[in-house]
Write an enzyme that holds these catalytic residues in place. Structure first.
Site, PDB file in Angstrom:
ATOM      1  N   LYS A  87       0.919  -1.110  -0.290  1.00 28.36           N
ATOM      2  CA  LYS A  87      -0.194   0.307  -0.077  1.00 28.36           C
ATOM      3  C   LYS A  87       1.061   0.836  -0.145  1.00 28.36           C
ATOM      4  O   LYS A  87       1.762   1.473   0.670  1.00 28.36           O
ATOM      5  CB  LYS A  87      -1.066  -0.688   1.438  1.00 28.36           C
ATOM      6  CG  LYS A  87      -2.161   0.635   1.451  1.00 28.36           C
ATOM      7  CD  LYS A  87      -2.970   0.619   2.471  1.00 28.36           C
ATOM      8  CE  LYS A  87      -4.342   1.425   2.008  1.00 28.36           C
ATOM      9  NZ  LYS A  87      -5.024   1.315   3.568  1.00 28.36           N
ATOM     10  N   ILE A  88       0.840   1.422  -1.587  1.00 31.56           N
ATOM     11  CA  ILE A  88       1.344   3.188  -1.119  1.00 31.56           C
ATOM     12  C   ILE A  88       0.466   4.691  -1.202  1.00 31.56           C
ATOM     13  O   ILE A  88      -0.371   4.576  -2.194  1.00 31.56           O
ATOM     14  CB  ILE A  88       2.289   2.977  -2.993  1.00 31.56           C
ATOM     15  CG1 ILE A  88       3.535   2.337  -2.691  1.00 31.56           C
ATOM     16  CG2 ILE A  88       3.195   4.081  -2.915  1.00 31.56           C
ATOM     17  CD1 ILE A  88       3.493   1.377  -3.396  1.00 31.56           C
TER      18      ILE A  88
END
Ligand code: G3P
Length: 217
Positions: A87-88
């Site tokens: 998750k960015i």
């Protein structure tokens, strides 16, 4: 529509898994802290425990804000378990990191999406999922559900494969409206998911069926 649970609480994750409708899990640093999971090693162990408790994708968020740091952390997270999705955050270096992981077939979830333009950029960079935060938009008097419809239209125009993962879902109507628009995934707390069960006419009808059954026996 896929159903993800938005929590780091293992009991709730297991309950949702037992319920039989769970397709994955999303977490974030705030949800980890809420469960008292702190320190890098404990957090990594907790991700593995979540992966072992469910089938499907488990989003694990990087903390770094620079490209090199995100790549390093993301590779470490991805190596933990095949179910991990990196998750960015939606920032400039995040876009570069999405492209990096996409080129290496590592799944990503671009988080903190609040506009259609951000969702378009994330899709161009090859994100597996984008997470528009609908509840937080509603909190500032902006229609979160409308953002889902805008992203749906854009992705359909160009057949982007990036999946729309409606996040910051707070209640059952968010889930229903996301389903009507065609969000690919929604992630919600357990009570919003189980809230879909409820209708007073179901309870009244069931009570009557059981009463009538007893009359004949
Ligand atoms: O999925 C994102 C989510 O964890 C944020 O939810 O309720 O803090 O806006 P909320």
């Amino acid at each position: 529509m896929k159903f993800f649970i938005d929590t780091a609480n293992l009991d709730q994750i297991k309950e949702a898994q037992d319920f039989g409708v769970l397709d994955g899990v999303t977490t974030n640093p705030s949800l980890m802290a809420k469960e008292g999971i702190t320190g890098a090693d404990n957090i990594l162990k907790h991700y593995v425990a979540i992966c072992e408790a469910v089938e499907g994708d488990v989003s694990a968020e990087v903390i770094a804000l620079d490209f090199e740091g995100m790549v390093k952390e993301g590779e470490q997270l991805a190596a933990l378990h095949h179910q991990i999705v990196v998750k960015i955050p939606m920032i400039k270096d995040g876009i570069k990191a999405l492209k990096y992981f996409s080129d290496r077939n590592i799944k990503t979830n671009c988080t903190l999406i609040f506009s259609a333009g951000q969702a378009l950029l994330a899709a161009k960079a090859g994100a597996t999922y984008v997470s528009p935060f609908i509840g937080r938009l509603d909190d500032v008097s902006t229609d979160g559900i409308f953002l889902i419809s805008e992203i749906r239209e854009i992705y359909d125009n160009y057949a982007f494969e990036t999946e729309i993962l409606a996040a910051s879902v707070r209640h059952t109507m968010h889930i229903i409206n996301c389903a009507k628009i065609g969000a690919d995934v929604m992630t919600a707390p357990l009570d919003a998911i189980t809230g879909l069960l409820k209708h007073p006419l179901t309870d009244i009808g069931l009570k009557k069926f059981l009463e009538d059954y007893k009359k004949g026996n």
